[in-house]
Design a protein around this motif. Structure first.
Motif, PDB file in Angstrom:
ATOM      1  N   ARG A 214       0.814  -1.216   0.000  1.00  0.00           N
ATOM      2  CA  ARG A 214       0.000   0.000   0.000  1.00  0.00           C
ATOM      3  C   ARG A 214       0.855   1.277   0.000  1.00  0.00           C
ATOM      4  N   VAL A 215       2.157   1.144  -0.175  1.00  0.00           N
ATOM      5  CA  VAL A 215       3.044   2.311  -0.214  1.00  0.00           C
ATOM      6  C   VAL A 215       2.848   3.035  -1.546  1.00  0.00           C
ATOM      7  N   ARG A 216       2.482   4.307  -1.487  1.00  0.00           N
ATOM      8  CA  ARG A 216       2.151   5.036  -2.707  1.00  0.00           C
ATOM      9  C   ARG A 216       3.379   5.698  -3.327  1.00  0.00           C
ATOM     10  N   VAL A 217       4.361   4.902  -3.666  1.00  0.00           N
ATOM     11  CA  VAL A 217       5.522   5.343  -4.441  1.00  0.00           C
ATOM     12  C   VAL A 217       5.617   4.416  -5.644  1.00  0.00           C
ATOM     13  N   LYS A 218       5.515   4.983  -6.843  1.00  0.00           N
ATOM     14  CA  LYS A 218       5.552   4.148  -8.047  1.00  0.00           C
ATOM     15  C   LYS A 218       6.947   3.582  -8.237  1.00  0.00           C
ATOM     16  N   LEU A 219       7.026   2.251  -8.303  1.00  0.00           N
ATOM     17  CA  LEU A 219       8.311   1.588  -8.487  1.00  0.00           C
ATOM     18  C   LEU A 219       8.715   1.524  -9.951  1.00  0.00           C
ATOM     19  N   GLY A 220       7.734   1.449 -10.816  1.00  0.00           N
ATOM     20  CA  GLY A 220       7.994   1.329 -12.246  1.00  0.00           C
ATOM     21  C   GLY A 220       6.707   0.993 -12.964  1.00  0.00           C
ATOM     22  N   ASN A 221       6.820   0.420 -14.158  1.00  0.00           N
ATOM     23  CA  ASN A 221       5.654   0.079 -14.953  1.00  0.00           C
ATOM     24  C   ASN A 221       5.838  -1.317 -15.539  1.00  0.00           C
ATOM     25  N   ILE A 222       4.827  -2.152 -15.368  1.00  0.00           N
ATOM     26  CA  ILE A 222       4.959  -3.555 -15.741  1.00  0.00           C
ATOM     27  C   ILE A 222       5.125  -3.745 -17.249  1.00  0.00           C
ATOM     28  N   TRP A 223       4.697  -2.747 -18.043  1.00  0.00           N
ATOM     29  CA  TRP A 223       4.841  -2.852 -19.499  1.00  0.00           C
ATOM     30  C   TRP A 223       6.235  -2.441 -19.960  1.00  0.00           C
ATOM     31  N   ARG A 224       6.930  -1.650 -19.118  1.00  0.00           N
ATOM     32  CA  ARG A 224       8.251  -1.152 -19.520  1.00  0.00           C
ATOM     33  C   ARG A 224       9.401  -1.770 -18.723  1.00  0.00           C
ATOM     34  N   ASP A 225       9.131  -2.194 -17.490  1.00  0.00           N
ATOM     35  CA  ASP A 225      10.201  -2.638 -16.596  1.00  0.00           C
ATOM     36  C   ASP A 225      10.085  -4.126 -16.283  1.00  0.00           C
ATOM     37  N   ASP A 226      11.210  -4.738 -15.980  1.00  0.00           N
ATOM     38  CA  ASP A 226      11.234  -6.139 -15.574  1.00  0.00           C
ATOM     39  C   ASP A 226      10.803  -6.234 -14.115  1.00  0.00           C
ATOM     40  N   LEU A 227       9.722  -6.960 -13.855  1.00  0.00           N
ATOM     41  CA  LEU A 227       9.153  -7.016 -12.511  1.00  0.00           C
ATOM     42  C   LEU A 227      10.127  -7.620 -11.505  1.00  0.00           C
ATOM     43  N   SER A 228      10.830  -8.670 -11.908  1.00  0.00           N
ATOM     44  CA  SER A 228      11.792  -9.292 -11.020  1.00  0.00           C
ATOM     45  C   SER A 228      12.923  -8.336 -10.658  1.00  0.00           C
ATOM     46  N   GLU A 229      13.358  -7.553 -11.633  1.00  0.00           N
ATOM     47  CA  GLU A 229      14.419  -6.572 -11.392  1.00  0.00           C
ATOM     48  C   GLU A 229      13.950  -5.503 -10.399  1.00  0.00           C
TER      49      GLU A 229
END
Length: 326
Positions: A214-229
């Motif tokens: 629930r932390v509202r800091v965007k980590l990245g985007n699943i379409w552009r970034d590797d989720l595991s990374e």
């Protein structure tokens, strides 16, 4: 486990297709719903697509309280939806966010309601001051520890025997500080929330943006970034995993699970993430909140010893609940 939330997931006409696809790829699927749009036919359709778990959001143990938050008539429609879920043999849990000055006084009565409705149990959590909560100036400061204790006392007094879950890091200390209250409560879970042990990722289905819990800091985007990374190397997650106990957290027996409280709740109140959680009864004894350093070592998230045994026990218990309460 894949959780489909919202907004309201049941408004999607293709929800059954999404569930069936997810189940086909090996996920256990859960929906988080207000249940107001559900009737028996739709619930049966969801069950046929592979849905077995539903979490119903409820904002009070009484109709007037729930409708004060959700709008007039929503209690009645929710009850009809819960009945539909039960008729479809979908494992159903009530989920209550504890709201100061609104529903905290009557929170223990939700245990009675769970028994009356014959649902699997109740889950409690604190509010996060983000989104609509921030826009509407929601009061989030309250006596949560005291409320936890009153819920436990009511469970013992009524011999409650359904799931009682606290989705909150602060609850880790209940088993240590309130042993008399927690002992002998069948179905009690206080260790659901573990920042150093969780693998909880939230993905916005519309934008693809990725968040940690629930932390509202965007980590990245699943379409552009590797989720595991993102998961293994994002600086925010590394900092949360490497938090080192400071202040009253030093030497606290609940540290390994609590890890200083909920970073999402702290962020909503203070704008910071690496501060102590002011709702902790031990932290409140300090003159001021302390920031955590990040010199510790990241947890490998491999359960060992008593943790592993507890995890096995919880899995067995959950399966027994699933069989018994249906």
């Amino acid at each position: 486990m894949l959780t489909l939330g919202g907004g309201e997931p049941t408004l999607r006409s293709d929800l059954e297709e999404i569930i069936a696809l997810s189940v086909g790829r090996g996920f256990r699927v859960r929906i988080v719903t207000n249940a107001v749009t559900l009737d028996r036919e739709r619930a049966k359709s969801l069950r046929s697509s592979g849905l077995k778990l539903a979490q119903v959001s409820i904002d009070g143990a009484r109709e007037a309280t729930h409708d004060r938050v959700r709008g007039k008539g929503n209690w009645r429609r929710m009850m009809e939806g819960i009945a539909a879920l039960k008729s479809a043999r979908i494992f159903t849990v009530l989920s209550c966010v504890l709201l100061p000055e609104i529903n905290m006084e009557e929170a223990p009565l939700l245990l009675d309601l769970a028994r009356e409705l014959k649902v699997a149990g109740v889950k409690f959590a604190r509010p996060v001051k983000q989104g609509q909560a921030k826009l509407n100036g929601l009061q989030v400061k309250g006596e949560y520890w005291e409320t936890f204790c009153r819920i436990l006392d009511h469970a013992k007094a009524t011999r409650y025997k359904r799931l009682l879950m606290f989705f909150d890091p602060l609850a880790h200390n209940l088993a240590l500080a309130e042993r008399r209250r927690t002992s002998g409560i069948w179905g009690l879970t206080t260790d659901l929330c573990q920042c150093n042990n969780t693998e909880l990722i939230e993905v916005n289905g519309g934008t693809g943006d990725v968040y940690y819990c629930r932390v509202r800091v965007k980590l990245g985007n699943i379409w552009r970034d590797d989720l595991s990374e993102l998961w293994h190397h994002h600086p925010l997650l590394t900092a949360i995993r490497r938090k080192t106990p400071e202040g009253s957290c030093q030497g606290c027996g609940a540290w390994n699970g609590c890890r200083g409280g909920c970073p999402a709740v702290v962020q909503g109140k203070t704008g910071e993430i690496l501060l102590q959680d002011e709702d902790c009864s031990e932290v409140q004894k300090q003159p001021a909140l302390v920031a955590f350093s990040t010199n510790g070592h990241a947890n490998s998230r491999v359960l060992v010893g008593s943790e592993k045994a507890r995890e096995v026990g919880r899995n067995v218990r959950d399966r027994l609940y699933s069989i018994t309460l249906r």
